[in-house]
Structures are given as structure tokens and as C-alpha cells.
Design an enzyme around this catalytic site. Structure first.
Site, PDB file in Angstrom:
ATOM      1  N   GLY A  64       0.841  -1.200   0.000  1.00  0.00           N
ATOM      2  CA  GLY A  64       0.000   0.000   0.000  1.00  0.00           C
ATOM      3  C   GLY A  64       0.870   1.241   0.000  1.00  0.00           C
ATOM      4  O   GLY A  64       2.105   1.157   0.068  1.00  0.00           O
TER       5      GLY A  64
ATOM      6  N   THR B 156       1.230   3.694   2.250  1.00  0.00           N
ATOM      7  CA  THR B 156       1.941   4.014   3.494  1.00  0.00           C
ATOM      8  C   THR B 156       3.153   3.082   3.646  1.00  0.00           C
ATOM      9  O   THR B 156       4.249   3.520   4.003  1.00  0.00           O
ATOM     10  CB  THR B 156       0.996   3.895   4.711  1.00  0.00           C
ATOM     11  OG1 THR B 156      -0.285   4.398   4.359  1.00  0.00           O
ATOM     12  CG2 THR B 156       1.532   4.663   5.898  1.00  0.00           C
TER      13      THR B 156
ATOM     14  N   GLY C 266       0.332  -1.059   6.536  1.00  0.00           N
ATOM     15  CA  GLY C 266      -0.773  -0.108   6.608  1.00  0.00           C
ATOM     16  C   GLY C 266      -2.074  -0.816   6.922  1.00  0.00           C
ATOM     17  O   GLY C 266      -2.109  -2.021   7.176  1.00  0.00           O
ATOM     18  N   ALA C 267      -3.163  -0.073   6.900  1.00  0.00           N
ATOM     19  CA  ALA C 267      -4.499  -0.649   7.121  1.00  0.00           C
ATOM     20  C   ALA C 267      -5.526   0.252   6.457  1.00  0.00           C
ATOM     21  O   ALA C 267      -5.271   1.430   6.215  1.00  0.00           O
ATOM     22  CB  ALA C 267      -4.790  -0.774   8.615  1.00  0.00           C
ATOM     23  N   ASP C 268      -6.687  -0.324   6.181  1.00  0.00           N
ATOM     24  CA  ASP C 268      -7.788   0.470   5.618  1.00  0.00           C
ATOM     25  C   ASP C 268      -8.663   1.040   6.726  1.00  0.00           C
ATOM     26  O   ASP C 268      -9.204   2.125   6.590  1.00  0.00           O
ATOM     27  CB  ASP C 268      -8.621  -0.392   4.672  1.00  0.00           C
ATOM     28  CG  ASP C 268      -7.775  -0.944   3.548  1.00  0.00           C
ATOM     29  OD1 ASP C 268      -7.040  -0.152   2.938  1.00  0.00           O
ATOM     30  OD2 ASP C 268      -7.818  -2.156   3.307  1.00  0.00           O
TER      31      ASP C 268
ATOM     32  N   GLY D 252      -5.698  -3.206  -1.083  1.00  0.00           N
ATOM     33  CA  GLY D 252      -4.665  -3.376  -2.112  1.00  0.00           C
ATOM     34  C   GLY D 252      -4.561  -4.795  -2.639  1.00  0.00           C
ATOM     35  O   GLY D 252      -3.725  -5.089  -3.486  1.00  0.00           O
TER      36      GLY D 252
ATOM     37  N   GLU E 280      -0.284 -10.533   3.680  1.00  0.00           N
ATOM     38  CA  GLU E 280      -0.199  -9.593   4.810  1.00  0.00           C
ATOM     39  C   GLU E 280      -0.514 -10.304   6.127  1.00  0.00           C
ATOM     40  O   GLU E 280       0.144 -10.079   7.139  1.00  0.00           O
ATOM     41  CB  GLU E 280      -1.164  -8.425   4.592  1.00  0.00           C
ATOM     42  CG  GLU E 280      -0.711  -7.498   3.485  1.00  0.00           C
ATOM     43  CD  GLU E 280      -1.693  -6.389   3.166  1.00  0.00           C
ATOM     44  OE1 GLU E 280      -1.262  -5.379   2.607  1.00  0.00           O
ATOM     45  OE2 GLU E 280      -2.895  -6.519   3.469  1.00  0.00           O
TER      46      GLU E 280
ATOM     47  N   LYS F 243      -7.905   6.748   9.013  1.00  0.00           N
ATOM     48  CA  LYS F 243      -8.188   5.310   9.026  1.00  0.00           C
ATOM     49  C   LYS F 243      -8.902   4.874  10.309  1.00  0.00           C
ATOM     50  O   LYS F 243      -9.346   3.726  10.405  1.00  0.00           O
ATOM     51  CB  LYS F 243      -6.881   4.510   8.886  1.00  0.00           C
ATOM     52  CG  LYS F 243      -6.073   4.818   7.633  1.00  0.00           C
ATOM     53  CD  LYS F 243      -6.797   4.327   6.394  1.00  0.00           C
ATOM     54  CE  LYS F 243      -6.028   4.578   5.106  1.00  0.00           C
ATOM     55  NZ  LYS F 243      -4.773   3.906   4.974  1.00  0.00           N
TER      56      LYS F 243
HETATM   57  C1  A5P Z   1      -3.147  -3.863   1.056  1.00  0.00           C
HETATM   58  O1  A5P Z   1      -3.752  -5.071   0.726  1.00  0.00           O
HETATM   59  C2  A5P Z   1      -3.881  -3.198   2.145  1.00  0.00           C
HETATM   60  O2  A5P Z   1      -4.157  -4.004   3.236  1.00  0.00           O
HETATM   61  C3  A5P Z   1      -3.139  -1.939   2.583  1.00  0.00           C
HETATM   62  O3  A5P Z   1      -2.299  -2.187   3.662  1.00  0.00           O
HETATM   63  C4  A5P Z   1      -4.118  -0.939   2.937  1.00  0.00           C
HETATM   64  O4  A5P Z   1      -5.016  -0.824   1.822  1.00  0.00           O
HETATM   65  C5  A5P Z   1      -3.516   0.424   3.259  1.00  0.00           C
HETATM   66  O5  A5P Z   1      -3.183   1.094   2.091  1.00  0.00           O
HETATM   67  P1  A5P Z   1      -2.656   2.576   2.084  1.00  0.00           P
HETATM   68  O6  A5P Z   1      -1.430   2.621   2.913  1.00  0.00           O
HETATM   69  O7  A5P Z   1      -2.384   2.834   0.631  1.00  0.00           O
HETATM   70  O8  A5P Z   1      -3.737   3.454   2.615  1.00  0.00           O
END
Ligand code: A5P
Length: 229
Positions: free
Chosen positions: A31, A33, A85-87, A100, A106, A124
Site C-alpha cells: 500500500g 503508506t 498499513g491498514a484500511d 490493495g 499480509e 483510518k
Molecule cells: C493492502 O492489501 C492493504 O491491506 C493496505 O495495507 C491498505 O489498503 C492500506 O493502504 P494505504 O497505505 O495505501 O492506505
């Protein structure tokens, strides 16, 4: 992405890269981040830091390799630290991940780590998971039947994630992703995660309950720590 959001993501990534010590085995997330974390880690490697790392996606692997970060694709021992990262992040540090499309690797990397630290901008943070979609990776074989079984779990709708045009998105593992929309969100992440996992055809889902030890949350006033680093 807006400049201020990019700056917050970079601040969270910078705080995480300061946790890295010489000799560590690291997990690298996926992602935007995580890409900033990989970039900052690459700078430290260039100036002498010795680490080995495993990446959660082909994309992150290629980026880390280009920056000279030593990579492995198997582990004999647990990782010292995984950063991703996380959504969505709830107050108990349960996460939604997989926007992503890298959720399987992950989760494998998160559970392989002594310490799993999330990096996020404060946008988030949610009170309850499920404001957005809950991604579920499924085997391509008889995937519509898997989708119908998922429909019986809760009031939900789903879409097959696309990759542009008529083509479906295909994960690094060769699977499809169903994005579930739950009008009421996820009331109990542990219980709903277990229900999703019990459906034949489901490879993994994007609810990461009880896995993150801490979250570095960047806001306009700086980076704060949720949980225990
Ligand atoms: C990837 O599969 C996701 O779990 C990412 O970690 C998540 O979408 C965070 O993405 P960003 O850092 O782009 O916000």
C-alpha cells in the site's frame, strides 16, 4: 493523493522506521503508506543498516529489491517486526485490510512476527470496522458458489473486484477477491472473521482481529501511539 495526506502517511512511516534496529528480520507491508516505509528503510540500508526482509506482495518485493533491501522468501524463525498499513483501525486495534489485494500474504507475515505495528493516517480510525468493504480472497474454482455461501452469513452484498474492463482482479496467489458490503458494519470482528474463514472456498479475509500490537497514527499534531510498542 492530497499533499497533506501524503505527509501524514510519511510521518507514520518515519516513526516506524525508527523502530528498526541492526540485524532485525522485517516484514514489509503493501500500500502507499508501506511504500513510504520501504523507501525510508532503503535510505537506512544505503547508509549501513543490516536487515533482512520479507514482503507481503510482489509489488513491495520488487520495490524493496530495487532499493537494495536484502530479501528472503522463506522463514526459519519469526520476524522481529512487521510493519504494514491498514484500511480501517478500531479502538481495540482490530483492522480491516486488503484494499490493495494483498491480504493473504499480509496476514501470513503479521502472524509470523513477534511485533506487528500498523502505520496509518488518522483518517483510518473508525469506531466500528466495516464502514468500507470487507475483502475476502476466494479460490477461482466455483467462486460464485462461495459467494452464495457468504451471503448466508449476514445481511450483505458483494462485488467481484475488477481490474479494469471485464477482467477480474487476480491476487499474487492467483485468486479472486470479493468485496463484501455490510450495511451495519462488523459488530464482532473475531466472530465474523471466524464465520468467514469457515466458508469452503474462502482462502482468507481482511479482518485482522487481535494481531496488531500497536498503531502509529499520524495527525496534524504529530504521531501518536495506540497500543503498546
Ligand atoms: C493492502 O492489501 C492493504 O491491506 C493496505 O495495507 C491498505 O489498503 C492500506 O493502504 P494505504 O497505505 O495505501 O492506505
Amino acid at each position: 493523493m492530497a499533499d497533506h495526506q501524503l505527509a501524514l502517511k510519511r510521518a507514520a512511516a518515519q516513526a516506524a522506521v525508527e523502530l528498526v534496529e541492526d540485524g532485525m528480520r522485517l516484514g514489509l507491508g503493501t500500500g502507499t503508506t508501506s511504500a513510504l516505509f520501504i523507501e525510508l528503510l532503503g535510505e537506512r540500508v544505503r547508509t549501513g543498516l543490516r536487515v533482512t526482509a520479507i514482503a507481503t506482495s510482489i509489488h513491495s518485493h520488487e520495490r524493496a529489491a530495487a532499493l537494495g533491501i536484502p530479501l528472503v522468501d522463506s522463514l526459519q524463525e519469526p520476524l522481529d517486526l512487521a510493519v504494514d498499513g491498514a484500511d480501517e483501525v478500531d479502538p481495540q486495534l482490530n483492522l480491516l485490510k486488503g484494499r490493495g489485494g494483498a491480504l493473504v500474504r499480509e496476514k501470513l507475515v503479521a502472524v509470523a512476527a513477534h511485533r506487528f505495528v500498523v502505520i496509518a493516517d488518522e483518517g483510518k480510525l473508525v469506531e466500528r470496522l466495516g464502514a468500507g468493504v470487507v475483502p475476502v480472497e476466494v479460490l477461482p474454482f466455483l467462486w460464485q458458489q462461495t459467494a452464495h455461501r457468504l451471503e448466508t452469513l449476514a445481511p450483505l452484498t458483494w462485488t467481484l473486484r475488477g481490474a479494469g474492463g471485464d477482467a477480474p482482479f487476480v491476487s499474487d496467489n492467483g485468486n479472486l477477491v470479493l468485496d463484501l458490503l455490510l450495511p451495519d458494519g462488523v459488530a464482532d470482528p473475531v466472530a465474523f472473521g471466524a464465520q468467514l474463514k469457515s466458508v469452503t472456498g474462502v482462502v482468507e479475509h481482511g479482518i485482522f482481529a487481535g494481531l496488531a500490537r500497536a498503531c502509529l497514527v499520524a495527525g496534524p499534531d504529530g504521531v501518536r501511539v495506540m497500543g503498546d510498542l
